[in-house]
Write a protein that holds these residues in place. Structure first.
Motif, mmCIF file in Angstrom:
data_model
loop_
_atom_site.group_PDB
_atom_site.id
_atom_site.type_symbol
_atom_site.label_atom_id
_atom_site.label_comp_id
_atom_site.label_asym_id
_atom_site.label_seq_id
_atom_site.Cartn_x
_atom_site.Cartn_y
_atom_site.Cartn_z
ATOM 1 N N GLN A 6 77.459 40.060 44.138
ATOM 2 C CA GLN A 6 76.354 40.134 43.185
ATOM 3 C C GLN A 6 76.875 40.383 41.771
ATOM 4 O OE1 GLN A 6 73.586 42.735 46.068
ATOM 5 N NE2 GLN A 6 72.523 41.958 44.250
ATOM 6 N N CYS A 23 73.340 36.253 43.092
ATOM 7 C CA CYS A 23 73.921 36.599 44.386
ATOM 8 C C CYS A 23 74.615 35.344 44.916
ATOM 9 C CB CYS A 23 72.836 37.059 45.357
ATOM 10 S SG CYS A 23 73.398 37.273 47.067
ATOM 11 N N CYS A 88 71.196 42.164 47.547
ATOM 12 C CA CYS A 88 71.110 40.872 48.204
ATOM 13 C C CYS A 88 71.833 40.992 49.550
ATOM 14 C CB CYS A 88 71.782 39.827 47.320
ATOM 15 S SG CYS A 88 72.034 38.217 48.061
ATOM 16 N N GLY A 101 75.501 42.638 49.641
ATOM 17 C CA GLY A 101 76.265 42.762 48.415
ATOM 18 C C GLY A 101 76.178 44.188 47.903
#
Lengths: 110, 112
Positions: A6, A23, A88, A101
């Motif tokens: 990310q 992302c 994400c 992430g």
């Protein structure tokens, strides 16, 4: 190895200043990409699921999009209450657990 | 409202003193997960249950164990907490075949 990255790590916006969070993912057999919002000291709150390239989802000032390599979370005219960490995560083949992430820490200043 | 509940919200323990964190859910989901999250890091999966089937992540320390006595409850036991185990512990649930996970509010563990 499945990876989710990310960017940026942190983002500071003025109220009303639209922007996007990124992302990017390298996985084999994507079965869903998820966006979560996490406020300090709390658990992640589910926002969106995207399944296929070209798909878009919207909720209030947030819009999530997906391509074959990345997803964007667009924030239109943000307000201070949008300040949070946005996570994400992806799911690959089968019933495998989510790969997260590290998140983008968003600060919206009035 | 259907939800995922974690108790306690804050837990303080001493180095080496066993501690148990609990999670309950009213969603009737058959999959439950425990994650560890340290500051500014992604949640790290420790274990998960598909119904009663326990799945341990390869890098989860032996110091961490879990119990799921029934569909609604799941426990995380830390046998001998070290300073490095201080973190937020998150419980999540989902349905098998469903992709969304729903998280509880977390338990913040402090090790003195």
């Amino acid at each position: 190895e499945d990876q989710v990255t990310q960017s940026p790590e942190a983002l500071r916006l003025q109220e009303g200043e639209s922007s996007s969070l990124n992302c990017s993912y390298t996985v084999s057999g994507l079965r869903g990409l998820f966006w979560y919002r996490q406020d300090p000291g709390k658990g992640p709150e589910f926002l969106f699921t995207l399944y296929s390239a070209g798909e878009e989802k919207e909720k209030e000032r947030l819009k999530a999009t997906l391509t074959k390599k990345e997803s964007f979370l667009h924030i239109t005219a943000p307000k201070p209450e949008d300040s949070a960490t946005y996570l994400c995560a992806v799911r690959v083949l089968g019933n495998t657990p989510l790969v997260f992430g590290k998140g983008t820490r968003l600060s919206v200043i009035a | 409202d259907a939800m995922v509940i974690q108790n306690p919200r804050y837990q303080v323990t001493q180095f080496g003193k066993p501690v148990t964190l609990s999670c309950s859910q009213t969603l009737n989901h058959n999959v439950m997960y425990w994650y560890q999250q340290k500051s500014s890091q992604a949640p790290k999966l420790l274990f998960h249950y598909y119904d009663k089937d326990f799945n341990n992540e390869a890098d989860t320390p032996d110091n961490f164990q879990s119990r799921r006595p029934n569909t609604s409850f799941c426990f995380l036991d830390i046998r001998s907490p070290g300073l490095g185990d201080a973190a937020m512990y998150l419980c999540a649930t989902s349905l098998i075949g469903s992709r969304e996970q729903f998280f509880g509010p977390g338990t913040r563990l402090t090790v003195l």
